[in-house]
Design a protein around this motif. Structure first.
Motif, PDB file in Angstrom:
ATOM      1  N   CYS A  90      -3.697  -7.450   6.750  1.00 45.12           N
ATOM      2  CA  CYS A  90      -3.676  -8.397   5.482  1.00 45.12           C
ATOM      3  C   CYS A  90      -4.281  -9.771   6.391  1.00 45.12           C
ATOM      4  N   ALA A 131      -8.145  -1.419   9.313  1.00 41.92           N
ATOM      5  CA  ALA A 131      -7.513  -0.957   8.198  1.00 41.92           C
ATOM      6  C   ALA A 131      -5.982  -1.441   8.295  1.00 41.92           C
ATOM      7  N   GLU A 174       0.857  -1.416   0.135  1.00 39.92           N
ATOM      8  CA  GLU A 174      -0.131   0.019  -0.105  1.00 39.92           C
ATOM      9  C   GLU A 174       0.834   1.315   0.183  1.00 39.92           C
ATOM     10  N   ASP A 220     -12.532  -5.022  -5.181  1.00 38.27           N
ATOM     11  CA  ASP A 220     -12.592  -3.923  -4.226  1.00 38.27           C
ATOM     12  C   ASP A 220     -13.911  -3.824  -3.940  1.00 38.27           C
ATOM     13  N   ARG A 223     -14.130  -0.861   3.721  1.00 38.46           N
ATOM     14  CA  ARG A 223     -13.523  -1.194   2.226  1.00 38.46           C
ATOM     15  C   ARG A 223     -12.467  -2.002   2.352  1.00 38.46           C
ATOM     16  N   PHE A 224     -12.356  -3.130   1.515  1.00 38.36           N
ATOM     17  CA  PHE A 224     -11.115  -4.189   1.258  1.00 38.36           C
ATOM     18  C   PHE A 224     -11.117  -4.608   0.003  1.00 38.36           C
ATOM     19  N   VAL A 243      -7.156 -11.045   2.184  1.00 33.76           N
ATOM     20  CA  VAL A 243      -8.113  -9.702   2.139  1.00 33.76           C
ATOM     21  C   VAL A 243      -6.804  -8.815   2.762  1.00 33.76           C
ATOM     22  N   TYR A 244      -7.182  -7.416   2.243  1.00 34.71           N
ATOM     23  CA  TYR A 244      -6.452  -6.330   2.722  1.00 34.71           C
ATOM     24  C   TYR A 244      -7.356  -5.155   2.819  1.00 34.71           C
ATOM     25  N   ILE A 245      -7.504  -4.663   4.221  1.00 37.45           N
ATOM     26  CA  ILE A 245      -8.460  -3.816   4.715  1.00 37.45           C
ATOM     27  C   ILE A 245      -7.788  -2.436   4.484  1.00 37.45           C
ATOM     28  N   ILE A 246      -8.662  -1.697   3.267  1.00 36.54           N
ATOM     29  CA  ILE A 246      -8.258  -0.312   2.930  1.00 36.54           C
ATOM     30  C   ILE A 246      -8.596   0.454   4.191  1.00 36.54           C
ATOM     31  N   GLU A 253     -13.643  -1.219   9.390  1.00 35.90           N
ATOM     32  CA  GLU A 253     -13.285  -2.407  10.350  1.00 35.90           C
ATOM     33  C   GLU A 253     -14.419  -3.422  10.015  1.00 35.90           C
TER      34      GLU A 253
END
Length: 300
Positions: free
Chosen positions: A228, A225, A57, A185, A249-250, A206-209, A212
């Protein structure tokens, strides 16, 4: 290219959702020239997740960036979350990707390129490295570039998805994945839930942008956020609940494992140490795909 409110039936809860088997907070580190990235996949705690080699990121402001550097043997997928980056390579390919745009670059046998901020302020995005099978590592480079407006979308029951690769809610991305991959996304409104199928045998994370969410099991602790989450190999797919009062958002990525040796030396990823040595020599001497490397500079 399609947009949909989805007439496909809502995904029903899984009897056997995939569990979260590893949770990793991405850590900031220096990369390129004055740039900062939060790396998760690619650190010693998670060296790779076949076929994924790295996930960064990035958060970059001028004059920092990623000046001229080579690649061989894999693909880079750059997804802009905010701002704009200009890319140029030694074959004359040049372009700017902006918020919501995707560049899917197959480096193949050799690319030398630069990736630099194209606007003021902070440029943010995700860069994912996807390995290529041994039979594909020396193919000619190619690009797939999608503007945000052309990325497939779907929305249902408080869940919106931008489908970079693969299929969700009956909507499919036009992107061709040489290594079979899904990449999405998701934005989930408060109180919504998601049950996204993942092909059997594929590795997934999953990667949290931002926000929660609860992943895997409804009674699991929320994840926040910059985390990973590696999903277990067994199960039907990903289950997520947004029990918070704000949007979640993830990114979800899954890929078919190559089950081949991975030997990496910086920007080169091959199958053997000898192939890495060959890549380094090819780059140094300007041959086997790197013929244009010695006389090219992005600043020229």
């Amino acid at each position: 290219m399609s947009s949909s409110t989805s007439s496909a039936p809502a995904t029903a809860p899984f009897e056997n959702p995939r569990a979260v088997v590893k949770k990793l907070l991405s850590e900031a580190q220096s990369e390129g020239q004055g740039a900062t990235v939060r790396r998760s996949i690619g650190r010693h705690e998670l060296r790779n997740l076949d076929p994924f080699l790295m996930l960064d990121e990035f958060s970059v402001s001028k004059p920092a960036g990623f000046p001229d550097h080579p690649h061989r043997g894999f693909e880079t997928v750059t997804y802009m979350l905010q701002g704009a980056f200009t890319h140029q390579d030694f074959s004359g390919h040049k372009g700017t990707i902006r918020t919501g745009d995707v560049q899917w670059m197959t480096a193949g046998r050799g690319i030398v390129h630069s990736e630099m901020p194209a606007s003021d302020g902070v440029q943010k995005g995700l860069q994912l490295w996807i390995n290529l099978a041994s039979k594909d590592k020396m193919i000619e480079p190619r690009y797939q570039e999608l503007q945000g407006k052309d990325i497939s979308r779907a929305e249902k029951d408080g869940v919106e998805v931008r489908i970079i690769a693969g299929e969700a809610f009956g909507v499919r991305s036009p992107v061709y994945t040489r290594t079979p991959t899904m990449y999405m996304d998701f934005t989930m409104q408060p109180g919504s839930q998601l049950h996204q199928p993942i092909p059997a045998g594929w590795n997934a994370f999953v990667y949290i942008i931002e926000g929660e969410g609860v992943f895997g099991r409804k009674d699991a602790a929320p994840a926040t956020a910059h985390h990973c989450l590696v999903l277990g190999a067994d199960g039907d797919g990903l289950s997520v609940w947004n029990k918070s009062g704000a949007p979640l958002r993830f990114a979800l990525a899954a890929g078919q494992p190559l089950n081949e040796p991975v030997v990496q030396q910086g920007p080169f990823v091959m199958n053997t140490r000898a192939e890495i040595q060959q890549a380094m020599e090819d780059y140094y001497y300007g041959r086997n795909g790197f013929e244009k490397a010695r006389q090219w500079s992005s600043a020229a």
